[in-house]
Design a protein around this motif. Structure first.
Motif, short mmCIF file in Angstrom:
data_model
loop_
_atom_site.label_atom_id
_atom_site.label_comp_id
_atom_site.label_asym_id
_atom_site.label_seq_id
_atom_site.Cartn_x
_atom_site.Cartn_y
_atom_site.Cartn_z
N PHE A 169 48.01 -37.94 39.39
CA PHE A 169 46.68 -37.38 39.22
C PHE A 169 45.63 -38.40 39.59
O PHE A 169 44.96 -38.96 38.74
CB PHE A 169 46.46 -36.95 37.77
CG PHE A 169 47.30 -35.77 37.39
CD1 PHE A 169 47.42 -34.68 38.23
CD2 PHE A 169 47.97 -35.75 36.18
CE1 PHE A 169 48.18 -33.58 37.87
CE2 PHE A 169 48.73 -34.65 35.81
CZ PHE A 169 48.84 -33.57 36.66
N SER A 170 45.49 -38.68 40.88
CA SER A 170 44.41 -39.59 41.24
C SER A 170 43.98 -39.33 42.67
O SER A 170 44.73 -38.77 43.47
CB SER A 170 44.85 -41.05 41.08
OG SER A 170 45.84 -41.35 42.03
N PHE A 171 42.75 -39.67 42.95
CA PHE A 171 42.22 -39.54 44.30
C PHE A 171 41.93 -40.95 44.82
O PHE A 171 41.50 -41.80 44.05
CB PHE A 171 40.92 -38.72 44.28
CG PHE A 171 41.17 -37.27 44.00
CD1 PHE A 171 41.26 -36.36 45.04
CD2 PHE A 171 41.33 -36.81 42.70
CE1 PHE A 171 41.50 -35.02 44.79
CE2 PHE A 171 41.57 -35.47 42.44
CZ PHE A 171 41.65 -34.58 43.48
N PRO A 172 42.19 -41.17 46.10
CA PRO A 172 42.02 -42.54 46.62
C PRO A 172 40.56 -42.99 46.53
O PRO A 172 39.64 -42.20 46.71
CB PRO A 172 42.48 -42.43 48.07
CG PRO A 172 42.44 -40.99 48.41
CD PRO A 172 42.66 -40.24 47.14
N LEU A 173 40.40 -44.25 46.23
CA LEU A 173 39.07 -44.85 46.16
C LEU A 173 38.65 -45.26 47.58
O LEU A 173 39.45 -45.78 48.33
CB LEU A 173 39.18 -46.09 45.28
CG LEU A 173 37.94 -46.63 44.60
CD1 LEU A 173 37.38 -45.61 43.62
CD2 LEU A 173 38.28 -47.92 43.88
N PRO A 174 37.40 -45.01 47.94
CA PRO A 174 36.98 -45.47 49.27
C PRO A 174 37.13 -46.98 49.39
O PRO A 174 36.93 -47.70 48.41
CB PRO A 174 35.51 -45.07 49.33
CG PRO A 174 35.35 -44.00 48.31
CD PRO A 174 36.35 -44.30 47.23
N PRO A 175 37.49 -47.48 50.57
CA PRO A 175 37.60 -48.92 50.74
C PRO A 175 36.26 -49.61 50.53
O PRO A 175 35.21 -48.98 50.66
CB PRO A 175 38.08 -49.08 52.19
CG PRO A 175 37.86 -47.78 52.85
CD PRO A 175 37.81 -46.73 51.79
N ALA A 176 36.31 -50.90 50.21
CA ALA A 176 35.06 -51.59 49.85
C ALA A 176 34.21 -51.96 51.06
O ALA A 176 33.01 -52.18 50.93
CB ALA A 176 35.40 -52.84 49.04
N ASP A 177 34.83 -52.02 52.25
CA ASP A 177 34.09 -52.58 53.39
C ASP A 177 33.43 -51.52 54.26
O ASP A 177 33.11 -51.76 55.42
CB ASP A 177 35.05 -53.42 54.25
CG ASP A 177 36.26 -52.59 54.67
OD1 ASP A 177 36.41 -51.46 54.15
OD2 ASP A 177 37.04 -53.06 55.51
N ILE A 178 33.24 -50.31 53.71
CA ILE A 178 32.61 -49.25 54.51
C ILE A 178 31.14 -49.56 54.76
O ILE A 178 30.50 -50.28 54.00
CB ILE A 178 32.70 -47.89 53.78
CG1 ILE A 178 32.47 -48.16 52.28
CG2 ILE A 178 34.00 -47.21 54.06
CD1 ILE A 178 32.30 -46.93 51.48
#
Ligand code: ADP
Ligand code: ZN
Ligand code: ZN
Length: 754
Positions: free
Chosen positions: A204-213
């Protein structure tokens, strides 16, 4: 301490009797339409254990059912005899419904006058999410080489396979329910190897956007607006900010920056969109910017995804949620920013079940969370602008379209003088001026769009011989002809029937004629006028799924469509760079019908539709066909002067004491028996109290005086700004008891007057 033992306290001896100690009492709010929590006892075997905390989700017996509820704040009523109380059945191990959300529930209940249990039900809207998932059997597609080739795929089996083709991870019960088949169908498929059962603790999780966007370089005023929002997100205080800029000015880019900042703070973000199912473009854009897809929340989700999303939100494992208005009631763990895009949209007002306005409640929730809320629009609601003027909301302005694309030129065509010519086959709806403009546009190799906010072929079917009009048997409404399906349809209750060959009233053969245009009829006319053009139709009943919408949008983007005909679904934030002409077939359509916001809505809708023209390097042109070119809506649209429109509108409303200068509550009374209903309405009318600063009008038959087989009457509570209509309605209705078949619904801040 063990029971029955002797304990010494100083020199005294205290003897404990051999009795079972009383279990703790708790107040539990259940998800039924009831006020106030009921008392329950702690579950069996919990004596001496850790006490339950407010916010814990529990299952409790009520009547013959077991329902979810939440341990609520406050002291239980100890005057109720112990023996009368029932026990909590089960304690869930899900995260708590935290203080913030419990208070929000109480606030919404008090404001809308709906029972607290009904509001809580919107929070616990996914019963499957509350079930423990460990050890559940899930289903997915089987491996094709394991399949017995003689196995026949029946229609029922195919439904299951279609669902599994979209996604795996279904429980058997969910799969059977969604496909509308029995469990044995699934068992049969499993035995044949066509589907495969497996055990897994679902993720039950959704990926976190990468930090370097990184987003695009912003223009000066975009940068200033973004920086302002970023600092508010970092400060973590409540602020309501209106992001005001024309379509294409970069509002989305600016609030994306705020989202990025909130992600950086480890917060959750909620983006409320109208009609999320239609905004595939928005989701693609989010993905381009943040490299992952957000969690979505709307009515089209599969049960499996619904459960996953609810759990992920409550455990803080979904960082960005984009959803329709109901996503406001999800159990966020740490909400740090709310965006309400197209904040002026009327679809944020919910009218079924608990009546609430998601934009207004978003502001309340943000206040409770101590976080900023951004209201974005090119045409903010008058309510919102008045809140800016009185200092409650701040405003950030983006001037002009990004990249210097100009605003389209708006021309008015006076239908009284430029009457659409008849075609050989019947009446036409497009004036000479509009026909000419379309021809020019198509010849230049650009795209044109015709807008008419009416589904189907014709809004009314009439008998030429006797004048009979075909009406819905369950509603006060004409039946709309849908020629594509050869059916007549009621747009209020969904009733539909075949178009009869003869008049139901006088029996004349072939005497029924369609009156007025719907989009299908415009398509027909366009085909005759422009036989070489590739014509596309976009209406909510032709775009039956998000996939169908996406396909149509792609066809337009790839210029496989020259002339697009559509209802208001085309007004949504689509960006079609080669679309340079927008023709509005009937600009006056929304101006009638006794709705206090009719002019404002028409202005917003036409402004938004006009904004579809000329968004890239090509200049746009908009033609509004109207029979009332002097109307302030038409004049201000032509002049491109939104603020002037708001000024005129504010004056009209303030003169009438209408919102936001006064307040309203609608009271809708309905029932299957007209005499009984009118009787009770008379009782209600006699009970109308005299309150300073308030008036109660009615009863009046509702414009839809018959809806889905129920008769309807309306009252309207009008108060001065300083008087709460809730208090007025409560003091009026409190003592009244309606007959069991009569329903009374209070709609605070009504948007629909039907
Ligand atoms: P709005 O939300 O106000 O309608 P958008 O954010 O959708 O405006 O912007 C309109 C278009 O212009 C989009 O395609 C967007 O990517 C582009 N755009 C806006 N600002 C910039 C920018 N600073 N740099 C590059 N492209 C931009
Ligand atoms: Zn109907
Ligand atoms: Zn007839």
């Amino acid at each position: 301490m063990k029971l029955g033992t002797v304990v010494g306290i100083g020199d005294d001896l205290m003897l404990f009797e051999e009795t079972v100690p009383e279990l703790c009492r708790y107040r539990v709010q259940v998800i039924l339409p009831v006020e106030g929590p009921y008392d329950y006892l702690a579950p069996e075997g919990s004596a001496g254990g850790k006490p339950l905390q407010p916010g814990q989700i529990v299952m409790v017996p009520i009547g013959k059912r077991i329902l979810p509820g939440v341990i609520w704040d406050g002291e239980p009523d100890t005057s109720v005899p112990y023996g009368k109380l029932r026990q909590i059945e089960e304690i869930s191990d899900l995260p708590l419904i935290n203080d913030e959300l419990r208070q929000f529930i109480e606030w919404v209940a008090a404001y809308t006058l709906f029972p607290r249990g009904s509001v809580l039900k919107m929070v616990l809207s996914v019963p499957q999410a509350l079930e423990s998932v460990a050890g559940q059997k899930l289903y997915r597609q089987g491996l094709s080489d394991a399949v017995d080739q003689s196995f026949r795929i029946t229609a029922a089996r195919q439904k299951v396979l279609d669902l599994l083709a979209e996604s795996g991870g279904w429980t058997g019960a969910d799969l059977a329910r969604e496909a509308g088949v029995s469990n044995s169908v699934i068992k049969g498929l499993e035995q044949a190897g066509v589907v495969e059962g497996y055990f897994e603790v679902p993720d039950f999780s959704f990926p976190l956007p990468p930090a370097d966007i990184k987003g695009p370089d912003l223009s000066e005023d975009q940068r200033a607006a973004a920086d302002d929002l970023i600092s508010k997100v970092r400060a973590g205080n409540f602020a309501a900010v209106v992001l005001d800029g024309v379509t294409g000015s970069g509002k989305t880019e600016v609030y994306f920056e705020a989202i990025e900042a909130a992600l950086g703070e480890g917060q959750q973000i909620l983006v409320l969109l109208p009609e999320i199912a239609l905004s595939s473009q928005w989701l693609d854009r989010f993905e381009q910017r943040f490299a992952v897809r957000p969690a979505e929340w709307h009515s089209e989700l599969t049960p499996a995804l619904r459960r996953k999303t609810w759990r992920a939100v409550s455990e803080g494992k979904a960082s960005v949620v984009v959803g329709a208005r109901s996503s406001l009631f999800l159990p966020y763990e740490k909400l740090g920013l709310i965006i309400v895009d197209e904040e002026h949209e009327a679809s944020f007002k919910q009218e079924e079940g608990v009546c609430y306005h998601a934009r207004d409640m978003a502001v309340v929730r943000a206040k409770g969370c101590g976080c900023p809320v951004v209201l974005a629009s090119a045409t903010p609601a008058l309510e919102t602008m008045v809140n800016v003027q009185n200092g409650r909301y701040e405003r950030l302005v983006l001037s002009g379209r990004h990249g210097g694309a100009g605003m389209p030129d708006v021309e008015l065509v006076d239908l009284r003088f430029d009457k659409p010519e008849r075609l050989d086959s019947g009446q036409g709806w497009l004036s000479q001026a509009l026909r000419g403009a379309i021809r020019q546009t198509l010849e230049a190799g650009e795209q044109a769009m015709l807008f008419l906010n009416r589904r189907g072929y014709a809004p009314l079917t009439l008998c030429r011989t006797c004048g009979h009009r075909l009406q819905c048997p369950h509603c006060t409404a004409w039946l709309v002809e849908h020629r594509r399906f050869s059916r007549l349809q009621c747009h209020h209750c969904g009733y539909n029937t075949r178009l009869p060959d003869s008049c139901p009233s006088c029996d004349s053969e072939g005497s029924l004629v369609p009156c007025g245009p719907g989009v299908e009829r415009i398509v027909e006319e366009a085909k005759k006028l422009f036989p070489d053009a590739r014509i596309g139709l976009m209406a909510s009943d032709t775009l039956t799924s998000p996939a169908a919408t996406r396909e149509m949008v792609e066809r337009i983007e790839k210029r496989e469509v020259d002339l697009l005909v559509g209802t208001q679904v085309v007004a949504k934030g689509y960006h079609f760079p080669y679309l340079t002409l927008v023709g509005v077939v009937d600009a006056d359509l929304g101006l009638f019908g006794g709705d206090l916001r009719a002019a404002e809505r028409t202005f917003q809708l036409l402004h938004q539709v006009a904004g579809r023209a000329g968004r890239a390097e090509h200049k746009g042109r908009v033609i509004l066909q109207t029979s009332d070119p002097q109307h302030p809506v038409m004049q201000t649209l032509k002049a491109g002067d939104r603020d002037k429109f708001l000024e005129i509108e504010a004056e009209t409303r303030s003169r009438g004491g209408l919102p936001p200068f006064g307040r309203l509550a609608a009271v809708i009374v309905s029932g299957p028996d007209e005499a009984e209903l009118d009787n009770f309405c008379a009782t209600m009318a006699r009970a109308i109290p005299t309150i300073d600063g308030a008036r109660i009008l009615g009863p009046a038959p509702a414009p839809l005086s018959l809806l889905r087989g129920k008769y309807r009457r309306r009252f309207l509570v009008m108060t001065r700004r300083s008087v709460a209509p809730q208090a007025v309605a409560r003091s009026w209705l409190q003592g009244l008891k309606s007959p069991s078949r009569v329903r009374v619904v209070v709609d605070i801040d009504p948007y629909s007057f039907l």
